[in-house]
Scaffold this active site. Structure first.
Site, mmCIF file in Angstrom:
data_model
loop_
_atom_site.group_PDB
_atom_site.id
_atom_site.type_symbol
_atom_site.label_atom_id
_atom_site.label_comp_id
_atom_site.label_asym_id
_atom_site.label_seq_id
_atom_site.Cartn_x
_atom_site.Cartn_y
_atom_site.Cartn_z
ATOM 1 N N LYS A 54 0.909 -0.970 -0.063
ATOM 2 C CA LYS A 54 0.103 0.041 -0.113
ATOM 3 C C LYS A 54 0.878 1.372 0.008
ATOM 4 C CE LYS A 54 -3.755 -2.483 1.961
ATOM 5 N NZ LYS A 54 -4.452 -2.982 3.256
ATOM 6 N N GLN A 98 -5.028 -1.646 9.460
ATOM 7 C CA GLN A 98 -5.058 -3.170 8.967
ATOM 8 C C GLN A 98 -5.513 -4.269 9.760
ATOM 9 O OE1 GLN A 98 -3.360 -3.668 5.759
ATOM 10 N NE2 GLN A 98 -4.448 -5.656 5.999
ATOM 11 N N ASP A 121 -11.571 2.465 3.775
ATOM 12 C CA ASP A 121 -12.112 1.177 3.679
ATOM 13 C C ASP A 121 -13.438 0.952 3.333
ATOM 14 O OD1 ASP A 121 -10.142 -0.961 3.433
ATOM 15 O OD2 ASP A 121 -9.608 -1.031 5.824
#
Ligand code: NAP
Length: 298
Positions: A54, A98, A121
Site C-alpha cells: 500500500k 490493517q 475502507d
C-alpha cells in the site's frame, strides 16, 4: 476454453496511472497532497506485506503515505488515541487500520472511531448506511473494483440477473448493494442457501466471494455468464508441497461455459489497492470541496 479473460491486473495498472494524473492535477490546483495513513498493529507477516504494498502504491501515485507501526501488545485506548489524532490531522485524508487486530482490541470499536469522511475502507457504519441508501460515501475497495470491471465489460448493468455468493460485510453485502444501485436484479446466496447450483445457473453476473477453492464449477454456470472470482485461497499441492493461489471458481470448467471470467491471481485482486488509492483521492477531493473525478467512485 471460450470465455474472455478479464485482465484485472492491466485494468488496475491503467486506473493507477490515471489516479496519478488526477493526483498531480489536484496538487497543482489545491496546493495540497492527498495523504493516506496506514496503521499496523503487531507483526502478522501477511499484513506487513499488504502495508508495504500500500505504501509503494501510494508513492507511485503521488499520494503521501503515513505508516504507523504499533507493538502487538498496544492497548485499545492507545490505538483509539492514534485514530483520534489522525482524524484531526489535515494532512491525512484517508485512514486504514490493517485487520486483523490483536485479541485485546475490538476491531468494531476502532473502525467506528475513524472519521467517516476518512474511512477509505468503507467499513464505518455511516458509509454502510450511505451505500445502502444511495448517498455518496466511501465504498469498500474490493467490491468497488469488481463493479468497475463489470461496468467496463458490460456497460449498463440494468436488469441483469446478478448472483453474489457470500454475504460478508467487506465483500458480499456491499457488492450486492452496488449491483442493486446499478439496477441489476440481485440475489445474495450464502452457506444456508438451498440448491446453490440452481441459484448460480440463473446468473448473468456471478460474483463468488466465499473462500472455498474451486467450489463453483462450470456446470453451475449459465452459458455466457460474466464471472467475477473474488476468492483468494492458498492451496498446497499434496505431491510437491508447493502452494498456489486458487479462486472460488474452478477456472478450467468455468471458462468453458462463461462468457468472461476473472483469473486468480490477476483478476479482482489487483483492483483492491487501486480502489484504495481512488478512495483516498475521493476523500481528499471532498475535503477540499472539489468534485470527485468521474469513474473513480460508485
Ligand atoms: P468471509 O467473511 O469468510 O465470508 C464468506 C461468505 O461465504 C459467508 O457469507 C459464508 O456464508 C459464505 N459461504 C461459506 N461457505 C459457503 C458455502 N459452502 N456455500 C455458500 N456460501 C458459503 O469471507 P470474505 O472476507 O467475504 O472473503 C471471501 C473470499 O474473498 C476469500 O477467499 C477472501 O480471501 C477473498 N477476498 C479477496 C479480496 C481481494 O481480492 N482483494 C478481498 C477480500 C476477500 P455465511 O454467511 O452463511 O457463513
Amino acid at each position: 476454453m471460450s470465455a474472455a479473460i478479464i485482465d484485472g491486473k492491466a485494468f488496475a495498472a491503467r486506473l493507477r496511472a490515471r489516479i496519478g494524473e488526477e493526483v498531480a492535477a489536484f496538487r497543482a490546483a489545491e496546493g495540497v497532497t492527498p495523504g493516506l495513513a496506514v496503521v499496523l498493529v503487531g507483526e502478522d507477516p501477511a499484513s506487513q506485506v499488504y502495508v508495504r504494498n500500500k505504501g509503494k502504491a501510494c508513492a507511485a501515485a503521488g499520494i503521501e503515505g503515513f505508516e504507523h507501526r504499533l507493538d502487538a501488545d498496544t492497548s485499545e485506548e492507545a490505538l483509539l488515541a492514534l485514530v483520534a489524532r489522525l482524524n484531526s490531522d489535515p494532512a491525512v485524508h484517508g485512514i486504514l487500520v490493517q485487520l486483523p487486530l490483536p485479541p485485546q482490541i475490538d476491531p468494531g470499536r476502532v473502525l467506528e472511531a475513524i472519521a467517516p469522511e476518512k474511512d477509505v475502507d468503507g467499513f464505518h457504519i455511516s458509509n454502510v448506511g450511505r451505500l445502502n441508501t444511495g448517498q455518496p460515501g466511501l465504498v469498500p475497495c474490493t467490491p468497488l473494483g469488481c463493479l468497475m470491471l463489470l461496468r467496463d465489460r458490460l456497460g449498463d448493468l440494468s436488469g441483469a440477473e446478478a448472483v453474489v455468493v457470500g454475504r460478508s460485510n467487506i465483500v458480499g453485502k456491499p457488492m450486492a448493494q452496488l449491483l442493486l444501485r446499478d439496477n441489476a436484479t440481485v440475489t445474495i446466496a450464502h452457506s444456508r442457501s438451498r440448491d446453490l447450483a440452481a441459484i448460480c445457473r440463473r446468473a448473468e453476473i456471478l460474483v463468488a466471494a466465499v473462500g472455498r477453492p474451486g467450489m463453483i464449477t462450470g456446470d453451475w454456470l449459465r452459458p455466457g455468464a460474466t464471472v467475477m472470482d473474488v476468492g483468494i485461497n492458498r492451496v498446497t499441492e499434496p505431491e510437491t508441497g508447493t502452494t498456489r493461489l486458487e479462486g472460488d471458481v474452478e477456472f478450467e470448467s468455468a471458462a468453458a461455459v462463461a462468457g468472461a471470467i476473472t483469473p486468480v491471481p490477476g483478476g479482482v485482486g489487483p483492483m483492491t489497492i487501486a480502489c484504495l488509492l481512488a478512495n483516498t483521492l475521493s476523500a481528499a477531493c471532498r475535503a477540499q470541496g472539489r468534485a470527485v473525478p468521474a469513474g473513480l467512485t460508485a
